[in-house]
Design a protein around this motif. Sequence first.
Motif, PDB file in Angstrom:
ATOM      1  N   SER A 123      29.620  16.469  10.976  1.00  0.00           N
ATOM      2  CA  SER A 123      30.183  15.657   9.890  1.00  0.00           C
ATOM      3  C   SER A 123      30.072  14.160  10.157  1.00  0.00           C
ATOM      4  O   SER A 123      30.418  13.354   9.276  1.00  0.00           O
ATOM      5  N   ILE A 162      28.604  11.515   7.609  1.00  0.00           N
ATOM      6  CA  ILE A 162      29.457  11.143   6.486  1.00  0.00           C
ATOM      7  C   ILE A 162      30.387  10.007   6.883  1.00  0.00           C
ATOM      8  O   ILE A 162      30.596   9.053   6.128  1.00  0.00           O
ATOM      9  N   LEU A 163      30.943  10.080   8.083  1.00  0.00           N
ATOM     10  CA  LEU A 163      31.796   9.006   8.581  1.00  0.00           C
ATOM     11  C   LEU A 163      31.009   7.706   8.725  1.00  0.00           C
ATOM     12  O   LEU A 163      31.494   6.624   8.377  1.00  0.00           O
ATOM     13  N   GLN A 173      31.422  18.328   1.125  1.00  0.00           N
ATOM     14  CA  GLN A 173      31.644  18.116   2.550  1.00  0.00           C
ATOM     15  C   GLN A 173      32.738  19.014   3.113  1.00  0.00           C
ATOM     16  O   GLN A 173      32.812  19.213   4.325  1.00  0.00           O
ATOM     17  N   TYR A 199      34.343  12.591   4.628  1.00  0.00           N
ATOM     18  CA  TYR A 199      34.575  12.907   6.039  1.00  0.00           C
ATOM     19  C   TYR A 199      35.960  13.513   6.233  1.00  0.00           C
ATOM     20  O   TYR A 199      36.126  14.443   7.029  1.00  0.00           O
ATOM     21  N   SER A 256      35.622  17.022   5.344  1.00  0.00           N
ATOM     22  CA  SER A 256      34.942  17.809   6.382  1.00  0.00           C
ATOM     23  C   SER A 256      35.860  18.061   7.580  1.00  0.00           C
ATOM     24  O   SER A 256      35.820  19.145   8.174  1.00  0.00           O
TER      25      SER A 256
END
Length: 452
Positions: free
Chosen positions: A67, A70-71, A257, A383, A386
């Motif tokens: 993940s 995404i962050l 996500q 995020y 996720s």
Amino acid sequence: MSESPARAPSKAHYARLPEKVMQRNRLMGIFEGGTARVIFSLTTGAFLVGFLKHMGADDTICGYILSIPILAAAIQFLAPIVLERLEFRLRIILLGNGLHRLLLSLMILIPFLPLPSAIKLWITAGIYLLSNLSVSFVTPAAANLYVSFVEPQNRGKYFGNRESWLLVFATVMNLALGKALDLFRDAGNERGGFLVIYGTIFLLTLLNAWCFFQMREVPLGHSPEPMKIREVFTLPLKSRRFLRFFVLSVLWNLSFQFSAAFFGIYQVTELALTYTEINLYGMLSNVTYFLCAQWWGRIADRKGWSFTTRISFLFLGITCVMWFFIVKGSLLAPLMSMAMLLSGIAWSGLNVSMFNLQFDFMPEERRTVYIGFNSTVSGLLGYAASLAGAMLVGAASPFRTTLLGIPVGIKQLLFLASGLLICGCAFYIHLFMQQKQNGAHTPETKGSTPTT
């Protein structure tokens, strides 16, 4: 609340370079995208899951690390502060992309370090985060660069063709490298297989940089005055037109996500598929993707990107719901094949549609501000989704039940929830973003040509 309307760029905007140069730019855009797509596929999904498990990661840790991209998208809010002052941005794009891919190729050194498994995984997460921060910072500029190579009326055709060729290259490379990794693993030398994988990533990094060196940049509009961080977060909120796309982007990131990191993990751990099997199923998706990508582009040229995005979301939502029913047994192959075929249809439309749809809802001036704001906020929320999914998997991993004769675990419930939420994104477009078309105009109002 004031609104900045999208403006149609003049033909002079696309006449700053000779047509032969622009043709070479578009060709290099395809070659660059092909190398980037292979690097992406080798450092995400099942390949990354296998690499992490080789170092001792469990499913929850894999979910956290998968993940990270995404962050990393959150850094895009800083991009306008630097990039909006630059008329030429190719060098900084090359720097960000090159650093990203070089760091990824260096991850192969980590398993050889004489350190505990936990430390190795922390180092892997740190390098993976740095590499994705690097590429995320230049992503808005890279998107603007590619759009500047193509006139608005030809975007659907070009990006549809581009997506098709990217998939051809990625499919061939993934099949070959997946088979190589299986052979090394069967011989008891899985680490040797990953040496081949990451050596290939390094060579593709060099080829990717060469493609950028062959491009000539179209001068873009820029602001001579420096932007303030406050403007990055306030300017986009003044455009009601942009906010419609922004809400969609947030809903999409939250929906997908929530379970995205676990599709690859599910194939490796729950279904116990080999890399060759995973890539053969993936080939079904890629073939469908290739056949449909140009079709989506032509539909978008007639009906607009809002329409193709809405239909793509419906297909993808149904695909995620199908994963709820995919378990070991005699129905694994047919259900997996159907899901992959439908996935190819969905992603071939969604990738090109969401990329272009954002430009229909953003003004031309200071566009990187809008891209950065959207990527930062929706990325952070994605995020968070996720992380929520990973924590659920960690807390409920022993959970098992039977529904309609199908064994059900926590990952399947995540897939089901994501599928239903993604279908909700399609409904949102139907309510707030879909408008009637007139001829070959864009999905917005007549005469409002998408900006580039």
